[in-house]
Motif scaffolding. Structure first.
Motif, PDB file in Angstrom:
ATOM      1  N   ILE A  12      48.216 105.088 -32.337  1.00 62.92           N
ATOM      2  CA  ILE A  12      48.834 104.747 -31.057  1.00 62.92           C
ATOM      3  C   ILE A  12      49.159 103.262 -30.988  1.00 62.92           C
ATOM      4  N   THR A  58      49.775 102.300 -22.211  1.00 59.43           N
ATOM      5  CA  THR A  58      50.018 103.499 -23.012  1.00 59.43           C
ATOM      6  C   THR A  58      50.297 104.684 -22.097  1.00 59.43           C
ATOM      7  N   ALA A 107      54.206 103.375 -25.513  1.00 59.59           N
ATOM      8  CA  ALA A 107      53.372 102.178 -25.384  1.00 59.59           C
ATOM      9  C   ALA A 107      54.257 100.932 -25.345  1.00 59.59           C
ATOM     10  N   VAL A 110      43.982 102.597 -21.574  1.00 63.07           N
ATOM     11  CA  VAL A 110      44.067 104.026 -21.884  1.00 63.07           C
ATOM     12  C   VAL A 110      43.432 104.807 -20.745  1.00 63.07           C
TER      13      VAL A 110
END
Length: 335
Positions: free
Chosen positions: A114, A259, A245, A206
């Protein structure tokens, strides 16, 4: 009519496609410059050079798909002026200090990165609407400890409901716990405290959709103007407002990476022993365990360690209990 006779003048030789012979030698790109990746979208990557120039670039073919993520430091060649319509080329990705990844497919163990090169992981949960889910928090913490990233739990909407007791238990593992309120009179102070811990760091947010990540980003970086959403009254889940992101610069230095909301976060690609190594005191005790010890049975060396010092018993018990809960995290789950 007599048949035609052919001679060498009728022969046609196909010219070679190129006059240059192919070579396995590749350019050294000694003139490349280093840049920080802020977004990756549809084959185009936005980077910021050390001089602060914003450059749009595309990956060299040999790097392959999904080879560059937000947070990477890359080497650029070509037009790095940053002028409108210019396009540079990413020729290499520098070695990562760490990365945040999740398993997409449990059977195939498909790992998807990620973000990369993170100093701090801010796990954003709401005290209510939507309710915090322990499973996802545990999986984020496992990833943080596995990659030596400092985890911080940020609880939003504390004016609607108090911080759940289970979140306070993570303090025993050295996890910082911060809170924010929706009330204007206290939120400004909350944001100021958060900005202090973000200074000169690369931090990533997150959490589930609907917990307030985009709202938080807009308070931290007002010019970001991230789209905010609400919670579905039927499912109790937030609606996705971020599709990819993005790294945003902070006024006092550092970056905050927003994100997309995550509902499933698989950990099949991780080695749980690296999580244990994040706690030197516990890791030393576990060396005395029997081979293949699950660290839950009565014979586990951790049980003796807990009882060996009455003055530290409660503290050690809380730490071991919290760590054991992380080791029990299922590889794939969608809370």
């Amino acid at each position: 009519m007599s048949p035609r006779e052919y001679d060498e003048s009728d022969a046609r030789i196909r010219p070679s496609r190129t006059t240059r012979r192919r070579t396995k030698d590749r350019p050294s790109h000694s003139d490349s410059i280093t840049a920080f990746v802020t977004t990756v979208d549809r084959g185009r990557t936005t980077c910021v050079t050390d001089a602060g120039v914003v450059v749009t670039a595309m990956k060299a073919r040999e790097l392959g798909p999904k080879s560059v993520v937000v947070g990477d430091f890359v080497e650029l060649v070509g037009d790095v002026s940053g002028s409108e319509g210019s396009l540079a080329r990413i020729v290499s990705v520098n070695e990562r200090s760490n990365s945040l990844s999740r398993t997409v497919d449990d059977a195939a163990r498909v790992e998807r990165t990620i973000v990369a090169n993170i100093d701090q992981l801010l796990i954003v949960v709401a005290s209510a609407n939507p309710e915090p889910r322990r499973g996802l928090i545990d999986r984020f913490l496992v990833s943080a400890f596995h990659e030596s990233i400092k985890p911080i739990i940020l609880v939003t909407k504390v004016d609607l409901s108090p911080v759940p007791d289970f979140i306070k238990e993570y303090a025993a593992l050295g996890v910082d716990i911060m809170t924010t309120s929706s009330k204007n009179e206290t939120r400004a102070n909350d944001i100021e405290k958060i900005l202090e811990i973000l200074d000169e760091k690369i931090s990533v947010l997150v959490g589930h959709s609907g917990v307030g990540k985009s709202t938080l980003i807009n308070d931290l970086v007002p010019e970001a103007e991230r789209m905010t959403g609400d919670v579905n009254d039927v499912t109790g889940r937030g609606r996705h407002t971020s599709s990819s992101a993005i790294a945003l610069p902070l006024t006092n230095g550092g970056w905050i990476i927003d994100t997309p909301g995550i509902r499933a976060f698989g950990l099949s690609h991780l080695n749980k022993n690296r999580v244990i190594e994040s706690f030197p005191d516990i890791s030393e005790v576990i060396q005395k365990c029997m081979p293949n010890c699950s660290h839950h049975e009565a014979s586990c060396a951790l049980n003796g360690w807990i009882e060996s010092d009455a003055s530290l018993r409660e503290e050690r018990l809380t730490r071991v209990t919290s760590l054991r809960s992380l080791l029990e995290v299922k590889p794939i789950a969608d809370d």
